[in-house]
Motif scaffolding. Structure first.
Motif, PDB file in Angstrom:
ATOM      1  N   ARG A 194       0.831  -1.206   0.000  1.00 48.08           N
ATOM      2  CA  ARG A 194       0.000   0.000   0.000  1.00 48.08           C
ATOM      3  C   ARG A 194       0.866   1.256   0.000  1.00 48.08           C
ATOM      4  N   LEU A 195       1.952   1.226   0.789  1.00 50.94           N
ATOM      5  CA  LEU A 195       2.829   2.391   0.855  1.00 50.94           C
ATOM      6  C   LEU A 195       3.548   2.596  -0.476  1.00 50.94           C
ATOM      7  N   ARG A 196       3.989   1.507  -1.095  1.00 50.56           N
ATOM      8  CA  ARG A 196       4.695   1.635  -2.378  1.00 50.56           C
ATOM      9  C   ARG A 196       3.755   2.196  -3.446  1.00 50.56           C
ATOM     10  N   THR A 197       2.530   1.719  -3.451  1.00 46.87           N
ATOM     11  CA  THR A 197       1.562   2.243  -4.420  1.00 46.87           C
ATOM     12  C   THR A 197       1.288   3.722  -4.167  1.00 46.87           C
ATOM     13  N   ALA A 198       1.201   4.083  -2.882  1.00 47.18           N
ATOM     14  CA  ALA A 198       0.955   5.486  -2.556  1.00 47.18           C
ATOM     15  C   ALA A 198       2.105   6.371  -3.009  1.00 47.18           C
ATOM     16  N   VAL A 199       3.342   5.891  -2.827  1.00 46.83           N
ATOM     17  CA  VAL A 199       4.496   6.679  -3.274  1.00 46.83           C
ATOM     18  C   VAL A 199       4.452   6.868  -4.789  1.00 46.83           C
ATOM     19  N   HIS A 200       4.082   5.821  -5.526  1.00 49.12           N
ATOM     20  CA  HIS A 200       3.961   5.956  -6.981  1.00 49.12           C
ATOM     21  C   HIS A 200       2.912   7.011  -7.334  1.00 49.12           C
ATOM     22  N   ASN A 201       1.779   6.979  -6.643  1.00 48.66           N
ATOM     23  CA  ASN A 201       0.718   7.938  -6.943  1.00 48.66           C
ATOM     24  C   ASN A 201       1.142   9.360  -6.601  1.00 48.66           C
ATOM     25  N   PHE A 202       1.771   9.533  -5.441  1.00 49.14           N
ATOM     26  CA  PHE A 202       2.210  10.877  -5.047  1.00 49.14           C
ATOM     27  C   PHE A 202       3.316  11.380  -5.966  1.00 49.14           C
ATOM     28  N   SER A 203       4.163  10.475  -6.455  1.00 44.73           N
ATOM     29  CA  SER A 203       5.259  10.918  -7.321  1.00 44.73           C
ATOM     30  C   SER A 203       4.748  11.445  -8.658  1.00 44.73           C
ATOM     31  N   THR A 204       3.569  10.972  -9.109  1.00 42.81           N
ATOM     32  CA  THR A 204       3.012  11.497 -10.370  1.00 42.81           C
ATOM     33  C   THR A 204       2.628  12.966 -10.236  1.00 42.81           C
ATOM     34  N   LEU A 205       2.412  13.401  -8.981  1.00 44.10           N
ATOM     35  CA  LEU A 205       2.126  14.816  -8.753  1.00 44.10           C
ATOM     36  C   LEU A 205       3.385  15.655  -8.745  1.00 44.10           C
ATOM     37  N   ASP A 206       4.557  14.984  -8.819  1.00 49.80           N
ATOM     38  CA  ASP A 206       5.856  15.676  -8.848  1.00 49.80           C
ATOM     39  C   ASP A 206       6.038  16.540  -7.603  1.00 49.80           C
ATOM     40  N   LEU A 207       5.733  15.942  -6.442  1.00 48.93           N
ATOM     41  CA  LEU A 207       5.869  16.668  -5.177  1.00 48.93           C
ATOM     42  C   LEU A 207       7.308  16.620  -4.702  1.00 48.93           C
ATOM     43  N   PRO A 208       7.774  17.651  -4.004  1.00 51.24           N
ATOM     44  CA  PRO A 208       9.106  17.572  -3.380  1.00 51.24           C
ATOM     45  C   PRO A 208       9.103  16.514  -2.284  1.00 51.24           C
ATOM     46  N   PRO A 209      10.307  16.016  -1.887  1.00 48.64           N
ATOM     47  CA  PRO A 209      10.358  14.898  -0.927  1.00 48.64           C
ATOM     48  C   PRO A 209       9.648  15.159   0.386  1.00 48.64           C
ATOM     49  N   ASP A 210       9.784  16.376   0.946  1.00 44.01           N
ATOM     50  CA  ASP A 210       9.155  16.614   2.244  1.00 44.01           C
ATOM     51  C   ASP A 210       7.643  16.583   2.147  1.00 44.01           C
ATOM     52  N   GLU A 211       7.076  17.144   1.058  1.00 38.79           N
ATOM     53  CA  GLU A 211       5.620  17.107   0.903  1.00 38.79           C
ATOM     54  C   GLU A 211       5.137  15.684   0.650  1.00 38.79           C
ATOM     55  N   LEU A 212       5.884  14.927  -0.142  1.00 35.47           N
ATOM     56  CA  LEU A 212       5.473  13.543  -0.395  1.00 35.47           C
ATOM     57  C   LEU A 212       5.440  12.740   0.897  1.00 35.47           C
TER      58      LEU A 212
END
Length: 895
Positions: A593-611
């Motif tokens: 679940r966490l890995r999928t969430a990171v993939h989804n958040f990364s598509t938003l091109d968020l900086p590391p702290d916001e992600l």
């Protein structure tokens, strides 16, 4: 019995005491006196040599001290600079020599020419000795033949304020004076040696007197003869004899006693209670000291008749004498009891030795090993194939796979291990599998149904000598899992009904372990399958990083360690590594679940702290949703590290949530750990995450890992970090894949206790000639100029066929930035695996794709961009936003 031994001893000693020409005590006294005299003489010599050495050392120390004191005395440097140093220094050295008790103090220049000397005629002449070390600033001592004779002297430098050696000072004594001091100490040493000799001789006399009492003034040959008689009596009788002291220590045991009780050869002198080979009841009797007559005790497989009497009745020492007799006539009476005892012990050992691992094959092997050779000569275990894979067996077919084979010999003709056997319905195995009841075959040679299975193989088994069989079903929770076969050869009695019950007991204990292992195998297989499906199967194509990785599951099963490599717009790459504490399906599912969430958040091109902040909120919601459920305990201890590397700027931005800091391997081979702000683990909430930005040289390596790599119960965390540093250091050119293997070999020689995820990325920089950028004024007329500049750059890159489409895309993006954005406006083209264009402006307003109506004048620009570009999107920066679009390169120029 004790009085008999006492009379025997007196009769044996009486004719020997009066015949002693020289007793053992006398011989020992003479030998001891000789040894003492030799030792005292050696001690005196050693003391003389030691005294002489100490005196010489003292002379050297005194010479060094006097020379250093004079060299550092006030006025010495001034005297050396005077026109006539001898006139000033000669009186001073003579006064110092007499006051210090040395024979001479000599001051000389750096060439060794004396300024002073006790003999005035030696002044101005060359100094006798080695001055080289002292000219180098060192203190030097030596023994030479000088003007005064054989001398011990020290030479020290005289240094000016700048530390330069300007002169030398030597002080020393004549060796003759040193020897006189040794001679004065010699009477004291000899007197002490004489006193020691007197004391040692007196002590030796006392020891000899005591030894004379103990040996009754017997001569050596008399004692030898007495020992031979004693030995003949004790070791020739076929009855065990023990003598036990009053404190429970075994003083004597003859050969027969050692054989009957299986005692070690060095048993004399040990406490009876420490002898593990003795039965507890026998130990209690021997230490009790009570009188017994023909009391029966077990000693291994023997029944012994024990007699015990005290030894102090005739005036002897306190203790007991014991005789042992092997009561073989009682063996037949106790045979059944012994058989029952062996069977109980076999079941006890089976309870301890079967089911020690959650492995189906291992448990089957343990059953076979426990039963051979104590119960059967050969044991084979056949299990349904479904059981080996953790599944429920089908009762319809008796086809089973031979899982374990154990026997007293290896050349047996039984089916080999690993073979799939389809038993015929007439065989005992098929009948037992179908009915769930054990089958007893006392004579295999007459069992026609068993012969039908494989006539040739069964004939070999009969010819080999195997005669009897018990086939017992392995069943748990009402389900038959397989069959355990116990075979006996013709050298032993065939199985009977009582042994059939024993076999069923053994198999019942193993069935529970096999069933537990089957359930574990099923759960473990599901968990491993789930985890492998959640982990990346292959790394995505990208040109920013050269990547190597390893994932090692723990011994206890699957866990929540994970990693990922995610391509981002603008040729950037995100690296992720995380850890969910715990093992099993829950940890693996949470990790997914966490890995999928990171993939989804990364598509938003968020900086590391916001992600990480969004991921922290997600974990918090997961914990809230799972509160009060029986199947989950929440995500406790989840950590993560997220890093973004840009090959254009060669900068890496990263943040971590309770995770270990990454290691950096610099191009020169040195290794450091990134100074990355620490954040709380995921799910705690309330604390913001902070980022760190690093500039990485091309060819540097970024090493991300989970705690299972460096943490160990046998060492501190700092030790693990240093081991990681040592494994990485000194190999800047080693490929990441080889570095991964080298790190695992160094830190994890065996299978790890915890999951390990390791990711090593070597940085690459995009060549400057693959990047083009322009600043655009806030003027619509600048669009035409940008189209021409972009067209020229594409011609340089050999991408002319993309010129029309890229001009359209840039025109729309630049026009939108001029119309709706704010300064500064910047355009950048990147020629990588794709052609990337980026338009940045100072506004945070995000454009939205929409369908324009027929009569609308605008709204079609982004729709046109989305149709022409392969991908497009928006990312936000601290200065505003960047709208980007990618186009696929023609095959002829694709990287």
């Amino acid at each position: 019995m004790a009085s008999l031994f006492a009379r025997f001893r007196r009769l044996l000693l009486r004719p020997l005491v009066s015949k002693s020409p020289r007793s053992v005590a006398g011989q020992v006294f003479v030998l001891q006196v000789a040894v003492v005299v030799l030792l005292v003489a050696c001690a005196v010599i050693a003391l003389v040599l030691q005294s002489e050495r100490d005196t010489n050392e003292e002379a050297k120390r005194r010479s060094v001290a006097v020379a250093q004191t004079f060299a550092h005395s006030p006025g010495v440097l001034a005297a050396l600079r005077s026109p006539d140093p001898t006139q000033i220094l000669q009186p001073l050295t003579e006064v110092g020599r007499k006051a210090a008790g040395v024979d001479f103090i000599v001051v000389m220049d750096t060439k060794g020419i004396r300024y002073t000397h006790p003999l005035p005629d030696r002044i101005g002449k060359q100094f006798v000795g080695t001055i080289g070390p002292s000219l180098a600033g060192k203190v030097y001592t030596e023994s030479v033949h000088g003007p005064l004779g054989h001398e011990v002297q020290a030479i020290v430098p005289v240094e000016n304020a700048d530390g330069k050696v300007v002169a030398l000072v030597s002080a020393g004594l004549k060796v003759k004076n040193v020897s006189n001091q040794v001679d004065r100490q010699l009477p004291i040493i000899l007197g002490a040696g004489a006193g020691a000799l007197a004391v040692a001789t007196g002590g030796t006399a006392l020891v000899g007197r005591r030894l004379r009492r103990q040996t009754h003034s017997l001569a050596p040959d008399e004692m030898t003869r007495m020992y031979e008689h004693h030995d003949a009596v004790l070791h020739s009788v076929r009855e065990g004899v023990l003598i036990v002291a009053g404190d429970g220590r075994l003083l004597l045991a003859n050969d027969e006693a050692k054989r009957l009780l299986e005692l070690p050869p060095d048993v004399e002198g040990r406490l009876v209670s420490e002898l593990s080979s003795l039965d507890p009841e026998t130990v209690a009797l021997l230490v009790s000291g009570r009188e017994v007559t023909d009391e029966v005790h077990f000693a291994g497989e023997r029944l012994l008749a024990v007699n015990q009497r005290p030894t102090d009745r005739g005036g002897g020492p306190e203790g007991t004498v014991v005789t042992l007799r092997d009561s073989t006539e009682l063996q037949a009476v106790t045979g059944k009891a012994e058989t029952a005892r062996e069977r109980l012990k076999l079941l006890y050992d089976a309870g301890l030795g079967i089911g020690t691992t959650l492995d189906v094959r291992g448990t089957a092997e343990e059953l076979a090993q426990v039963a051979v050779p104590r119960f059967a000569d050969f044991v084979t275990v056949d299990l349904a194939d479904a059981v080996l894979h953790g599944e429920e067996p089908t009762p319809a077919t008796p086809a089973m796979r031979r899982t374990a084979v154990c026997g007293i010999r290896d050349d047996h003709p039984l089916y080999e291990k690993g073979r799939l056997i389809d038993f015929l319905p007439s065989t005992p195995q098929a009948r037992g599998y179908g009915s769930g009841h054990s089958e007893l075959v006392t004579d295999l040679s007459t069992a026609t149904g068993w012969h039908a299975q494989d006539p040739e193989r069964t004939k070999e088994i009969i010819d080999y000598g195997i005669r009897s069989l018990i086939a017992a079903p392995i069943q748990a929770r009402g389900v038959v899992l397989g069959m355990a076969n116990f075979w006996r050869s013709e050298q032993r009695e065939p199985f009977d009904e009582e042994e059939l019950s024993l076999a069923e007991e053994l198999v019942a204990r193993a069935a529970v372990g096999i069933d537990n292992a089957r359930h574990y195998t099923r759960e473990h297989t599901v968990a491993v399958t789930l985890q492998r499906s959640l982990l990346p199967r292959a790394l995505p194509e990208q040109s920013a990083l050269d990547i190597g990785y390893r994932y090692l599951p723990a011994q206890s099963g699957v866990s929540g360690d994970w990693f990922d490599v995610i391509p981002l717009p603008g040729s950037r790459v995100a690296l992720v590594v995380g850890d969910v504490v715990g093992h099993g399906l829950h940890a693996a599912a949470t990790m997914g679940r966490l890995r999928t969430a990171v993939h989804n958040f990364s598509t938003l091109d968020l900086p590391p702290d916001e992600l990480l902040s969004h991921l922290d909120d997600l974990v918090g919601r997961i914990d809230q949703d799972e509160v009060g459920t029986d199947s989950a305990a929440g995500v406790v201890g989840a950590t993560c590290l997220y890093a973004i590397y840009d090959p254009v700027t060669r900068r890496c931005v990263m943040a971590r949530a309770g995770h270990l800091a990454p290691a950096l391997v610099h191009p020169d081979g040195t290794v450091t750990f990134a100074d990355l702000p620490t954040g709380p683990p995921l799910g705690l909430g309330g604390m913001p995450f902070r980022t760190a930005e690093l500039e990485l040289a091309e060819g540097a390596q970024l090493v991300l890992y989970t705690d299972g790599l460096i943490e160990d119960r046998r060492r501190d965390l700092d030790v693990g970090m240093e081991l990681l540093r040592d494994a990485l250091a000194g190999h800047p050119d080693r490929p990441p894949e080889e570095s991964c293997q080298a790190v695992l070999d160094e830190l994890l020689p065996g299978r790890p206790q915890d999951d390990v995820a390791l990711l090593i990325a070597r940085t690459r920089g995009l060549p400057p000639d693959r990047i083009a950028d322009w600043d655009v004024p806030l003027d619509p007329a600048a669009v035409a100029g940008m189209r021409d500049a972009v067209s020229q750059k594409l011609d340089e890159w050999g991408l002319s066929e993309l010129g029309f489409s890229m001009e359209l895309v840039l025109s729309e993006l630049i026009t939108n930035a001029i119309r709706y954005g704010s300064e500064p406006i910047h355009v950048r083209l990147i020629h990588d695996r794709t052609l990337i264009c980026e338009v940045a402006d100072g506004s945070s307003t995000s454009p939205h794709l929409r369908y324009a109506a027929t009569m609308d004048e605008g709204g079609r620009g982004l729709f046109l961009v989305s149709q022409i570009a392969e991908r497009w999107g928006t990312r936000y920066t601290p200065q505003g936003k960047v709208i980007w679009a990618e186009q696929t390169l023609p095959e002829a120029v694709a990287l």
